[in-house]
Write a protein that holds these residues in place. Structure first.
Motif, mmCIF file in Angstrom:
data_model
loop_
_atom_site.group_PDB
_atom_site.id
_atom_site.type_symbol
_atom_site.label_atom_id
_atom_site.label_comp_id
_atom_site.label_asym_id
_atom_site.label_seq_id
_atom_site.Cartn_x
_atom_site.Cartn_y
_atom_site.Cartn_z
ATOM 1 N N LEU A 101 0.847 -1.194 0.000
ATOM 2 C CA LEU A 101 0.000 0.000 0.000
ATOM 3 C C LEU A 101 0.881 1.241 0.000
ATOM 4 C CD1 LEU A 101 -3.139 0.572 2.229
ATOM 5 C CD2 LEU A 101 -1.459 2.395 1.914
ATOM 6 N N LEU A 102 0.666 2.113 -0.983
ATOM 7 C CA LEU A 102 1.379 3.389 -1.040
ATOM 8 C C LEU A 102 0.362 4.521 -1.011
ATOM 9 C CD1 LEU A 102 4.471 4.348 -3.095
ATOM 10 C CD2 LEU A 102 2.540 5.921 -2.969
ATOM 11 N N TYR A 103 0.554 5.438 -0.087
ATOM 12 C CA TYR A 103 -0.387 6.544 0.107
ATOM 13 C C TYR A 103 0.360 7.869 0.048
ATOM 14 C CZ TYR A 103 -3.299 9.785 2.859
ATOM 15 O OH TYR A 103 -4.007 10.872 3.311
ATOM 16 N N THR A 104 -0.147 8.812 -0.726
ATOM 17 C CA THR A 104 0.459 10.139 -0.773
ATOM 18 C C THR A 104 -0.256 11.060 0.196
ATOM 19 O OG1 THR A 104 -0.926 10.684 -2.716
ATOM 20 C CG2 THR A 104 1.341 9.969 -3.128
ATOM 21 N N SER A 105 0.476 11.446 1.234
ATOM 22 C CA SER A 105 -0.023 12.375 2.231
ATOM 23 C C SER A 105 0.539 13.766 1.920
ATOM 24 C CB SER A 105 0.396 11.898 3.630
ATOM 25 O OG SER A 105 -0.144 12.718 4.638
ATOM 26 N N SER A 106 0.620 14.614 2.904
ATOM 27 C CA SER A 106 1.061 15.989 2.693
ATOM 28 C C SER A 106 1.970 16.449 3.823
ATOM 29 C CB SER A 106 -0.158 16.924 2.611
ATOM 30 O OG SER A 106 0.233 18.282 2.685
ATOM 31 N N THR A 107 2.931 17.302 3.482
ATOM 32 C CA THR A 107 3.801 17.870 4.512
ATOM 33 C C THR A 107 3.044 18.852 5.402
ATOM 34 O OG1 THR A 107 4.537 19.596 2.973
ATOM 35 C CG2 THR A 107 5.912 17.620 3.152
ATOM 36 N N LYS A 132 -4.939 17.449 11.128
ATOM 37 C CA LYS A 132 -5.189 16.368 12.096
ATOM 38 C C LYS A 132 -5.790 15.150 11.388
ATOM 39 C CE LYS A 132 -5.972 19.306 16.164
ATOM 40 N NZ LYS A 132 -6.985 19.798 17.129
ATOM 41 N N ILE A 133 -6.709 15.406 10.457
ATOM 42 C CA ILE A 133 -7.347 14.319 9.708
ATOM 43 C C ILE A 133 -6.320 13.588 8.842
ATOM 44 C CG2 ILE A 133 -8.971 13.835 7.831
ATOM 45 C CD1 ILE A 133 -10.741 16.082 9.047
ATOM 46 N N LEU A 134 -5.444 14.350 8.183
ATOM 47 C CA LEU A 134 -4.407 13.731 7.359
ATOM 48 C C LEU A 134 -3.487 12.853 8.193
ATOM 49 C CD1 LEU A 134 -3.385 16.710 5.029
ATOM 50 C CD2 LEU A 134 -4.591 14.628 4.360
ATOM 51 N N LEU A 135 -3.137 13.323 9.370
ATOM 52 C CA LEU A 135 -2.264 12.551 10.241
ATOM 53 C C LEU A 135 -2.962 11.288 10.741
ATOM 54 C CD1 LEU A 135 0.571 12.615 11.432
ATOM 55 C CD2 LEU A 135 -0.352 13.843 13.411
ATOM 56 N N GLU A 136 -4.245 11.401 11.038
ATOM 57 C CA GLU A 136 -5.006 10.227 11.475
ATOM 58 C C GLU A 136 -5.124 9.206 10.356
ATOM 59 O OE1 GLU A 136 -9.273 9.108 13.639
ATOM 60 O OE2 GLU A 136 -8.743 11.203 13.286
ATOM 61 N N ALA A 137 -5.289 9.689 9.126
ATOM 62 C CA ALA A 137 -5.353 8.781 7.975
ATOM 63 C C ALA A 137 -4.025 8.045 7.809
ATOM 64 C CB ALA A 137 -5.694 9.554 6.706
ATOM 65 N N THR A 148 3.077 -0.897 4.205
ATOM 66 C CA THR A 148 2.632 0.461 3.886
ATOM 67 C C THR A 148 3.782 1.438 3.715
ATOM 68 O OG1 THR A 148 0.565 0.126 5.099
ATOM 69 C CG2 THR A 148 1.226 2.402 4.683
ATOM 70 N N CYS A 149 3.690 2.236 2.667
ATOM 71 C CA CYS A 149 4.636 3.315 2.407
ATOM 72 C C CYS A 149 3.846 4.615 2.277
ATOM 73 C CB CYS A 149 5.421 3.052 1.130
ATOM 74 S SG CYS A 149 6.614 4.353 0.720
ATOM 75 N N ILE A 150 4.267 5.637 3.015
ATOM 76 C CA ILE A 150 3.606 6.938 2.949
ATOM 77 C C ILE A 150 4.595 7.978 2.452
ATOM 78 C CG2 ILE A 150 2.572 8.799 4.317
ATOM 79 C CD1 ILE A 150 1.363 6.656 6.119
ATOM 80 N N LEU A 151 4.214 8.681 1.399
ATOM 81 C CA LEU A 151 5.018 9.782 0.872
ATOM 82 C C LEU A 151 4.325 11.089 1.239
ATOM 83 C CD1 LEU A 151 5.912 8.509 -2.720
ATOM 84 C CD2 LEU A 151 7.403 8.549 -0.709
ATOM 85 N N ARG A 152 4.981 11.892 2.060
ATOM 86 C CA ARG A 152 4.440 13.212 2.390
ATOM 87 C C ARG A 152 4.930 14.217 1.350
ATOM 88 N NH1 ARG A 152 5.832 13.081 8.828
ATOM 89 N NH2 ARG A 152 4.027 11.849 9.530
ATOM 90 N N LEU A 153 4.004 14.671 0.518
ATOM 91 C CA LEU A 153 4.357 15.562 -0.585
ATOM 92 C C LEU A 153 4.340 17.019 -0.157
ATOM 93 C CD1 LEU A 153 2.189 14.013 -3.456
ATOM 94 C CD2 LEU A 153 4.398 13.229 -2.557
ATOM 95 N N GLY A 154 5.325 17.771 -0.643
ATOM 96 C CA GLY A 154 5.319 19.211 -0.474
ATOM 97 C C GLY A 154 4.376 19.833 -1.490
ATOM 98 N N GLY A 155 4.416 21.142 -1.618
ATOM 99 C CA GLY A 155 3.583 21.830 -2.611
ATOM 100 C C GLY A 155 3.958 21.385 -4.016
ATOM 101 N N ILE A 156 3.004 20.901 -4.770
ATOM 102 C CA ILE A 156 3.273 20.296 -6.075
ATOM 103 C C ILE A 156 3.324 21.354 -7.176
ATOM 104 C CG2 ILE A 156 2.452 18.629 -7.787
ATOM 105 C CD1 ILE A 156 0.926 17.259 -5.459
#
Length: 267
Positions: A101-107, A132-137, A148-156
């Motif tokens: 599972l790979l999920y793109t989160s946010s910085t 808070k919701i993003l962190l809980e996800a 699981t791999c999570i990539l926290r993306l900066g401003g795209i």
């Protein structure tokens, strides 16, 4: 490898173009009926929102999922991010075979840090409800029955989403901050390359995906406005907005090389 790609927006469609030339069997989900025909070019099947039973059957038939979802129109963060995370976790609960599972989160989950380098192991306590919701996800995905791999993306930024276009929107306008806060950005090509890298190396855990350039917002915007020959934004004297630099050393230590490490390649 059978992969489910959830979300076919700006990042999702670029990823599908790459995956199309690989030997993966791709299933795609979208919430936009009008895009089904266009997206069918990239995958084995394109699905609109489906019931839980069908969704479980789809997940069961795949070896992994890449989750690139984002809110549309009036959708809330809770509806899009958290409910999706809980739904995916539930259908994976009794899975007996390996699943990636790979999920793109946010910085943006790093908000609240002040003038500090933020690494992946820092304890985060965001104040805004959305962060808070993003962190809980993120936590839900990390605790589910998957690698699981999570990539926290900066401003795209990237083709058709250039930083200069964003700056033009703020030209001559009064801003709510002093502009001294650091920026954390990532180019579209590096996002796709990083997802590919994570898939190829089966990376797990959290990784920050931002470039090496953390030019303060005022300096970056002023430079771009000067190049475009337009007035710079009008910055306030309020310097209370949190300012932090997101560290990208962890993914570099795994061998990933950024194609767009600094803005000077762009401006």
């Amino acid at each position: 490898m059978k992969l489910l790609v959830m979300g076919a927006g700006y990042v999702g469609e670029a990823l599908l173009r790459y995956l199309q030339i690989q030997k993966h069997k791709i299933f795609i989900t979208t919430t936009r009926k009008e895009r089904v025909n266009a997206l069918s070019y990239y995958g084995h099947s394109v699905l609109l929102p489906i019931e839980d039973k069908e969704f479980k059957e789809l997940i069961d038939s795949c070896d992994g999922v890449i989750i690139l979802i984002a809110p549309k129109n009036l959708q809330s963060y809770k509806e899009v991010y958290l409910q999706t995370a809980k739904r995916v976790s539930l259908v994976l609960k009794d899975r007996q075979t390996p699943f990636y599972l790979l999920y793109t989160s946010s910085t943006s989950v790093c908000e609240g840090q002040q003038n500090k380098w933020v690494t992946e192991d820092r304890v985060l306590c965001p104040k805004s409800e959305n962060a808070k919701i993003l962190l809980e996800a993120e936590r839900s995905y990390l605790n589910c029955n998957a690698s699981t791999c999570i990539l926290r993306l900066g401003g795209i930024y990237g083709p058709k989403r250039e930083l200069l276009d964003r700056v033009k929107h703020f030209s001559g306008k009064k801003m709510l901050s002093s502009g001294e806060e650091f920026t954390n950005h990532i180019h579209l090509e590096d996002i796709i390359a990083a997802i590919r890298f994570c898939l190829d190396h089966s990376l797990t855990g959290i990784y920050h995906l931002v470039n090496d350039d953390h030019t303060p917002r005022r300096e970056l915007y002023s430079h771009l406005c000067q190049l475009a020959g337009i007035p710079s934004p009008i910055w306030s004297k309020d310097s209370s907005k949190s300012s932090y630099k997101v560290c990208n050393q962890k993914i570099k230590s795994m061998g990933f090389i950024f194609k767009h490490p600094r803005f000077k390649q762009m401006i």
